[in-house]
Design a protein around this motif. Structure first.
Motif, PDB file in Angstrom:
ATOM      1  N   GLN A  32       0.961  -1.196  -0.159  1.00 50.19           N
ATOM      2  CA  GLN A  32      -0.126  -0.266  -0.100  1.00 50.19           C
ATOM      3  C   GLN A  32       0.960   1.160   0.213  1.00 50.19           C
ATOM      4  O   GLN A  32       1.824   1.604   0.827  1.00 50.19           O
ATOM      5  N   ASP A  33       0.731   2.085  -0.877  1.00 47.93           N
ATOM      6  CA  ASP A  33       1.561   3.280  -1.056  1.00 47.93           C
ATOM      7  C   ASP A  33       1.128   4.069   0.160  1.00 47.93           C
ATOM      8  O   ASP A  33       0.004   4.506   0.393  1.00 47.93           O
ATOM      9  N   ASN A  34       2.194   4.799   0.565  1.00 42.83           N
ATOM     10  CA  ASN A  34       2.047   5.821   1.823  1.00 42.83           C
ATOM     11  C   ASN A  34       2.936   6.914   1.431  1.00 42.83           C
ATOM     12  O   ASN A  34       4.239   7.152   2.200  1.00 42.83           O
ATOM     13  N   GLN A  38       2.718  12.088  -7.728  1.00 39.58           N
ATOM     14  CA  GLN A  38       2.177  10.661  -7.762  1.00 39.58           C
ATOM     15  C   GLN A  38       0.690  10.688  -6.791  1.00 39.58           C
ATOM     16  O   GLN A  38      -0.005  10.035  -7.062  1.00 39.58           O
ATOM     17  N   LYS A  39       1.315  11.403  -5.877  1.00 44.20           N
ATOM     18  CA  LYS A  39       0.178  11.379  -4.807  1.00 44.20           C
ATOM     19  C   LYS A  39      -1.332  11.876  -5.214  1.00 44.20           C
ATOM     20  O   LYS A  39      -2.344  11.530  -5.113  1.00 44.20           O
ATOM     21  N   THR A  57      -2.219  12.494  -8.582  1.00 42.95           N
ATOM     22  CA  THR A  57      -2.751  11.502  -9.586  1.00 42.95           C
ATOM     23  C   THR A  57      -3.038  10.347  -9.502  1.00 42.95           C
ATOM     24  O   THR A  57      -3.891   9.780 -10.127  1.00 42.95           O
ATOM     25  N   ASN A  58      -2.545   9.896  -8.139  1.00 47.62           N
ATOM     26  CA  ASN A  58      -2.659   8.368  -7.642  1.00 47.62           C
ATOM     27  C   ASN A  58      -2.517   7.354  -8.602  1.00 47.62           C
ATOM     28  O   ASN A  58      -3.063   6.382  -8.911  1.00 47.62           O
ATOM     29  N   SER A  59      -1.319   7.788  -9.456  1.00 47.36           N
ATOM     30  CA  SER A  59      -0.978   6.858 -10.650  1.00 47.36           C
ATOM     31  C   SER A  59       0.597   6.967 -10.776  1.00 47.36           C
ATOM     32  O   SER A  59       1.440   8.058 -10.327  1.00 47.36           O
ATOM     33  N   ASN A 111       2.684  -0.628 -12.964  1.00 46.56           N
ATOM     34  CA  ASN A 111       2.616  -0.292 -11.047  1.00 46.56           C
ATOM     35  C   ASN A 111       4.225  -0.152 -10.751  1.00 46.56           C
ATOM     36  O   ASN A 111       4.191   0.299  -9.744  1.00 46.56           O
TER      37      ASN A 111
END
Length: 771
Positions: free
Chosen positions: A305-307, A338-339, A341-343, A462
């Protein structure tokens, strides 16, 4: 001839149709249908039967009922316990509805009897025989019609009646049966029926073949099951409890638990089937097993999970890396995007800089700051495309490429993937690995990355790819286009000092078993260590020297000589020996024919003394000091400019005919090249020919043209550091490099005076001592 019209109740039929001469039972339940039946029983027991166009309709309108139907007689009527009426009807004659009578309780119609149309009796006889033959073949294929039926219909002599009875026994759709009912021409009716039976025969034949195949497949499956059970029993008797069957079961379980995509799972199960059939001693068995194990081991859906916490990321970067402010700022910008755009799609970062400046550790810091797994592969020396894309499974010892190997090692589909030394790839007859990297690094393509060993597509979209390189010029253009370059030029002496105190010394003390108070290095000793025992842009060599000091200290403490070691500028030579490197220092006095240039090397900045002498001769120009082509051309350009401006510079106009000139750059063993020594050579030449000395505290850098213009150069930050270390106080720089001054550390800027110039005349004005 007047038409015979009959007024009669109508019974609409759902899902069936009655032909003339046909006798069958009907269940009647709808209110209107029951009323029509009761009306018929009160009259002469005759009723008109017509089929509905749509079976699903419960309350049909007049337009929903076919106009041609069958006049029938009700022979028997019985009320069932559930309220439904069961009747036995016998079809008498074809009829056509002329009009509907106005009644509310039931359908009442006025019908006209229609007669069959006969043609040539011989032709009808021939068609009857053909129809009977077709029907006989149909009975043999279909189990729904008994053979006694054939005997019954064979005795019928009327062609129209024969067609109707055969049609009633066929499993046709209501629409098709209605078509036959509506055909009054007997010849056409029989032909239509022959055509329908022919089609039905084809369908039945196909059904029979499919049935045989299914039966054969079932028998084969049962046989295989029986043989497997026998094999299990044999293995058990021999003491091999698991055997290959157990291995297959384990692999199947792992495949089903791996969450691989459906199309990959289909391939895996197919290969598992092959593995089961191939003997265990066969070489192919191990190849298939190896392939299946790779498919199982690869991460298909597992992810961390990205944090992305910008404040945390900034803290991590500042704790682990001193300096590199612009680099850290760019990385934080990247993470912020990145945060939002969530991509992860975006530019691939490429950290460019000399060895030892912290490119790999920066990538590790990025991974820890976003809570992702980190994996690194080295591309140095890779020259085979199969190293990236993998080998075909037909080759002995085939393996997946480094990308797939890295993904297996990462264990998740979204790691931070470091492609180390991407500039060190080369190509030969085995392919071009840099071309294979194009697909890996292209966000539009890497969602369907193809590895020759795995064969099935693998999603790399990803993954956060970060590349490192020492030299951008060796990276192919298309590959470079897919990456965003972040330059790490190297550390200043001040930065190296902080890095050593805050990171390297504590690390080496711990690794060599020393406590914090066991060894202390004074700042002046550390500075001497940086300047005279290492020559590099990074800090790798510095760390080795600090490790050496720690080992020496450990020996002194263990031997009992001292309990605590303090290293000073003087004592460092006792521990490490004489200094290995020297660095340029400014001249003690103003010199004639010698100018100080600024050089940029892979180890950072330094000063470069250029000497010129002239003596009687014929105008020969000699260049020494292992100069590259560009540097030789700069000397020629400076010489040509001075010849063209000899009078203005107060030089003898015919000096090139009377004197030989020798330009020398010391340290002849070291190759030197680049255009930025142009103004330095010109200044040294003018000084030698005019006898005017060059100011000792002045250093200079800039490219020169034949018209005396000064062009911009690179590496101003590193050159300024070299000048500051050498003790220079004034630097002459091209006017276009003014924008680079802000990149120079404040501590260095404060001790230097920068003079931007556009022309050589300005250089001479500031560099030469006034006459």
């Amino acid at each position: 001839m007047s038409k015979e019209l009959i007024q009669i109740p109508l019974l609409p039929l759902r899902g069936l149709l009655v032909f003339p001469t046909m006798v069958l039972h009907l269940d009647v339940g709808r209110d209107k249908s029951v009323a029509a039946l009761e009306k018929a029983m009160m009259d002469d027991q005759t009723i008109f039967l017509a089929a509905q166009k749509k079976i699903s309709m419960d309350e049909p309108e007049t337009s929903d009922i076919y106009s041609i139907g069958t006049l029938a007689k009700v022979n028997q009527m019985l009320k069932l316990p559930n309220g439904t009426i069961r009747v036995l009807v016998e079809g008498l004659h074809r009829g056509e509805i002329v009009r509907y009578m106005e009644t509310e309780d039931e359908f009442h119609v006025e019908i006209e009897k229609v007669e069959d149309v006969h043609g040539d009796s011989h032709e009808e006889e021939a068609l009857m025989r053909s129809l009977l033959k077709q029907f006989e073949q149909y009975i043999k294929l279909s189990r729904k019609v008994s053979e006694e039926t054939l005997a019954t219909v064979s005795d019928i002599e009327e062609p129209g009646r024969l067609a109707d009875i055969i049609a009633s026994h066929l499993t046709l759709k209501i629409k098709e049966k209605q078509e036959i009912l509506e055909i009054l021409d007997v010849k056409k009716r029989i032909q239509k029926l022959i055509h329908l039976i022919s089609n039905e025969k084809k369908v039945l034949d196909l059904e029979k073949k499919i049935g045989q195949r299914v039966k054969s497949s079932m028998e084969k499956t049962q046989k295989e099951y029986y043989l497997r059970e026998q094999l299990k029993a044999i293995q058990k008797e021999l003491g091999d409890k698991d055997g290959k069957t157990g291995e297959v079961g384990q692999l199947k379980e792992k495949i089903e638990e791996s969450n691989m995509p459906e199309h990959v799972m289909d391939v895996a199960l197919k290969e598992l089937g092959r593995f089961e059939k191939v003997p265990q001693s066969s070489a192919e068995s191990s190849v298939i097993r190896n392939y299946l194990e790779w498919l199982i081991a690869l991460p298909w859906t597992e992810k961390t999970q990205d944090n992305i916490d910008i404040n945390k990321a900034e803290k991590v970067l500042n704790e682990e890396h001193y300096g590199l402010e612009k680099v850290k700022e760019r990385i934080l910008e990247y993470l912020a995007v990145q945060k939002l755009t969530n991509s992860i799609k975006g530019p691939i970062l490429c950290l460019v800089g000399p060895p030892g400046v912290g490119k790999t550790s920066l990538a590790k810091s990025i991974a820890s700051s976003v809570n992702r797994n980190f994996v690194r592969i080295s591309l140095g020396g890779v020259r085979d495309e199969a190293e990236i894309r993998g080998h075909r499974r037909t080759y002995i010892g085939a393996m997946p490429g480094r990308i797939i190997q890295g993904m297996k090692k990462a264990g998740t589909v979204n790691p931070v993937f470091l492609l180390d030394e991407i500039d060190k790839m080369s190509n030969d007859f085995r392919g071009d690995p840099s071309s294979a990297m194009l697909e890996v690094l292209d966000p539009e393509q890497n969602s369907n990355f193809s590895d020759h060993f795995i064969e099935e597509t693998y999603d790399l979209s990803n993954v956060l790819f970060i590349a490192t390189a020492n030299n951008v010029s060796t990276i192919p253009g298309p590959l470079l286009d897919r990456m965003e370059l972040i330059s790490l030029a190297g550390y200043t002496e001040v930065e190296k000092l902080h890095i050593a105190k805050e990171h390297l010394i504590p690390k080496q003390l711990k690794e060599n078993g020393l406590k914090k108070g066991d060894m202390q290095i004074r700042d002046n000793a550390l500075l001497k260590l940086i300047r005279t025992y290492t020559r590099e842009a990074g800090v790798r060599g510095l760390e080795r020297q600090i490790a050496k000091l720690c080992r020496k200290t450990a020996k002194i403490i263990i031997s009992g000589e001292k309990k605590r070691v303090i290293i000073t500028e003087k004592s460092i030579e006792d521990l490490l020996g004489k200094p290995v490197f020297r660095y340029g220092l400014m001249e003690h006095e103003n010199q004639v024919g010698a100018a100080t240039g600024l050089a940029y090397t892979s180890a950072g900045g330094d000063i470069l003394s250029i000497e010129v002498s002239h003596y009687p001769g014929k105008g020969k120009l000699t260049l020494t000091g292992k100069l590259g082509e560009v540097m030789q051309e700069s000397a020629q350009a400076a010489f040509s400019y001075i010849r063209s401006r000899a009078e203005e510079l107060h030089i003898e106009p015919d000096f090139y005919e009377k004197y030989d000139i020798h330009i020398h750059v010391p340290e002849g063993a070291t190759p030197k090249d680049g255009p930025s020594a142009g103004i330095t050579m010109a200044t040294a030449l003018v000084s030698a020919l005019t006898g005017r000395a060059v100011k000792k505290e002045v250093g200079m850098t800039g490219e020169i043209t034949l018209r005396g213009r000064v062009l911009p150069i690179g590496g101003l930050k590193e050159k300024s550091l070299g000048a500051h270390r050498a003790g220079l106080t004034t630097i002459i720089i091209p006017d276009e490099n003014k924008k680079d001054i802000e990149n120079i550390p404040e501590s260095v800027r404060a001790g230097l005076t920068f003079i931007p110039v556009k022309h050589l005349d300005e250089v001479l004005k500031y560099a030469l001592v006034e006459e």
